[in-house]
Design an enzyme around this catalytic site. Sequence first.
Site, mmCIF file in Angstrom:
data_model
loop_
_atom_site.group_PDB
_atom_site.id
_atom_site.type_symbol
_atom_site.label_atom_id
_atom_site.label_comp_id
_atom_site.label_asym_id
_atom_site.label_seq_id
_atom_site.Cartn_x
_atom_site.Cartn_y
_atom_site.Cartn_z
ATOM 1 N N CYS A 2 66.973 -71.405 4.925
ATOM 2 C CA CYS A 2 66.313 -71.516 6.223
ATOM 3 C C CYS A 2 66.715 -70.388 7.349
ATOM 4 C CB CYS A 2 66.582 -72.691 7.086
ATOM 5 S SG CYS A 2 66.100 -74.515 5.831
ATOM 6 N N ARG A 27 64.175 -66.134 4.020
ATOM 7 C CA ARG A 27 65.069 -67.072 3.678
ATOM 8 C C ARG A 27 64.584 -68.509 3.435
ATOM 9 N NH1 ARG A 27 69.960 -65.693 6.243
ATOM 10 N NH2 ARG A 27 70.785 -67.898 6.357
ATOM 11 N N TRP A 77 63.323 -73.680 4.369
ATOM 12 C CA TRP A 77 63.269 -73.801 2.679
ATOM 13 C C TRP A 77 63.824 -75.392 2.577
ATOM 14 C CZ3 TRP A 77 66.976 -74.685 -1.361
ATOM 15 C CH2 TRP A 77 66.449 -74.703 -2.509
ATOM 16 N N ASN A 103 69.969 -74.793 10.098
ATOM 17 C CA ASN A 103 70.025 -74.180 9.114
ATOM 18 C C ASN A 103 71.250 -74.683 8.340
ATOM 19 O OD1 ASN A 103 70.220 -72.318 6.615
ATOM 20 N ND2 ASN A 103 71.437 -70.887 7.925
ATOM 21 N N GLY A 104 71.049 -75.278 7.016
ATOM 22 C CA GLY A 104 72.407 -75.604 6.375
ATOM 23 C C GLY A 104 72.040 -77.176 5.666
ATOM 24 N N GLU A 487 68.688 -59.599 -16.871
ATOM 25 C CA GLU A 487 68.387 -59.044 -15.531
ATOM 26 C C GLU A 487 66.786 -58.740 -15.583
ATOM 27 O OE1 GLU A 487 69.253 -59.608 -12.674
ATOM 28 O OE2 GLU A 487 68.145 -58.137 -11.400
ATOM 29 N N LYS A 491 64.057 -60.882 -13.354
ATOM 30 C CA LYS A 491 63.017 -60.127 -12.454
ATOM 31 C C LYS A 491 61.815 -60.513 -12.783
ATOM 32 C CE LYS A 491 65.015 -59.108 -9.881
ATOM 33 N NZ LYS A 491 66.317 -59.282 -9.618
ATOM 34 N N GLU A 494 60.797 -64.288 -12.009
ATOM 35 C CA GLU A 494 60.980 -64.856 -10.515
ATOM 36 C C GLU A 494 59.865 -64.177 -9.805
ATOM 37 O OE1 GLU A 494 64.356 -63.948 -8.457
ATOM 38 O OE2 GLU A 494 64.666 -61.871 -8.989
ATOM 39 N N HIS A 510 69.563 -66.518 -34.681
ATOM 40 C CA HIS A 510 70.246 -68.086 -34.802
ATOM 41 C C HIS A 510 69.387 -68.937 -34.155
ATOM 42 C CE1 HIS A 510 73.803 -66.194 -36.575
ATOM 43 N NE2 HIS A 510 73.685 -65.338 -35.790
ATOM 44 N N LYS A 609 66.190 -65.771 -0.123
ATOM 45 C CA LYS A 609 66.805 -64.523 -0.332
ATOM 46 C C LYS A 609 68.304 -64.696 -0.352
ATOM 47 C CE LYS A 609 67.347 -59.954 -0.595
ATOM 48 N NZ LYS A 609 67.113 -59.454 -2.083
#
Length: 614
Positions: A2, A27, A77, A103-104, A487, A491, A494, A510, A609
């Site tokens: 947020c 955010r 968010w 925010n939090g 990575e 990428k 997401e 395996h 982010k």
Amino acid sequence: MCGIVGYVGKKSVVDILTDGLEQLEYRGYDSSGIAVMCKDDIKVYKAVGKLKNLREELKGHENEFASSTMGIGHIRWATHGAPTVLNAHPHTCNCGNLVIVHNGIIENYKELKENLIKLGCIFRSETDTEVVAHLVARKYSQCNDLTEAVRLASKDIEGAYALCVMHNDCKQKLVITKRNAPLVVGVGLNEFYAASDVPAIIKHTNKAVYLSDNQIATLTPEKMELIDGDGNKIEPKAEILPWEPVALSKMGYKHFMLKEIHEQPDVIRNILVGRLHAPDENVVLDEVKLTKETLKNLNRIQIIACGTSLHAAMIGKYLIESFCGIAVDVEASSEYIYRKTVTDEHTLVIGVSQSGETADTLTAIKQSKAKGSHILIITNRPDSAMAREADSLIPVSAGIEVSVAATKSYVAQLMAFYLLALYMAEIKESMAVSDLTSLKAELMILPQKIEQILAHKDDIQRVAKCYANTKDFIYIARGINYPTALEGALKLKEISYINATGYPAGELKHGPIAMLDETMPVLSILMNGSVYEKLLSNSEEAKARNARMIALTNSKDEKLNDLFENIIRVPDVQELFSPIIAMIPLQLIAYYIAEFLGKDVDQPRNLAKSVTVE
Ligand code: M6R
């Protein structure tokens, strides 16, 4: 996550709030809202989804807030409650006189809510934030002082918060406070800005005060008054922010992600400035505050990080172990914090984070600090909460990264690990001088090699498009590039939502090999070096199961044409540096596939982010 903004001054407030929120959209973007002090009372406007919906909502209301010069805003968010208008901030108390953005996470919100309901508070949302609105309002009704009400309420709150509060009685006053969540005050002439992050204010001022936990600031157009949690006065200390407003522009690129991918050669040059002058000179890393003696005797390092930073950490482990012979453990912060660890004062703990605000990593850092470990932070935000916990701080100086998908900050983190590993190897004398010189020489020419890759990005785009309609995607690699496979897959998933997975190629047989058939793309990160032949065999095994094989390689071997349906060639490089060279095409593949599919590249669904919740 947020983002919150606030403004009090002489300017028209609504554009300041909405522009500020736009800069904080990284955010979260589930909903947004603002509260504005209008002529007679506070008015609240909210909308679900991205900020553009709020801008639409505001149309037609211009007369109500045309002369307003104070307000607060929020971009959400969702944590507690679905992304609906009712759950969107700002939230109000029963009578609507007090409004709040947060925010939090308020950890004890359930018990606070139960008590407040008993006292007659009526809750309209499912959020944890609404309890704060009611709580502050009740304190205000007892003391009739907004600052004191916020101070008293914060004593009852457990968890993380950054808050901006307004009240109808205080026509030119904002009260803000924070604990374990970022909050910065921008200082202008007869005006103050409050925000979760610098991008929201940098266009207006580069003078800022960072609030410490539990501090409460009272902002009016004329002054900022700061107190601690016990009510003692504190002199605010302003600092000059290093950010340039231009960093927040796309500079002609279609997306921030593409711009940030292109910035990587300069990011590498930047981090080398002042730290590596010439291949035959030692690395200068004054930021590492451990004595040479301690470094020489160090026999254990713990690295903690999340997401992309975790992948950088995995490569960091590889580098430190091979250059310096020191044992390194790497763990996801979210796992590390919930088990009994053996970290102690003899362990160097390295925290890696682009934002420097990731809650899991911050908690992990605090836990290790409490156990006496030396804390070294590698971050892109030297002004972050993590940076403030650091005993040693290596800022990676990648410049602000707007796109939610980390690209340039990853390469910058890798560079920090190369420098750190080389620096320690020089102190420990664990490598031959000639080897060190050759590594440093190669490090210094990496930017040109990346520029060569970027110059041929159209070829990569062509290959990417061949796989845009696939449902699944497998990346395989071995050795130092196993984290590169992880990575690359992260990428892609997401930003395109394709189910992409990275595997150490030796593990295919395996289990994962069962997934392979003629529909499955398998991208092999086939870089010259110690595991080249092994990976080639693993690629043959995948090909034998009819998988659609793609090579990312610096090999000139003509035989590869028979094995792979597409080959992406990159400049030759020593194996130890191949993670940087290999990563650029993988970022571009993810970008071009997502762009081709019409996805929201810079703000993918469900992500934010800065992940400031555990
Ligand atoms: O700010 P941090 O580096 O601590 O963030 C960690 C992760 O949340 C982050 O890397 C995330 O995985 C990114 N979306 C990756 O692109």
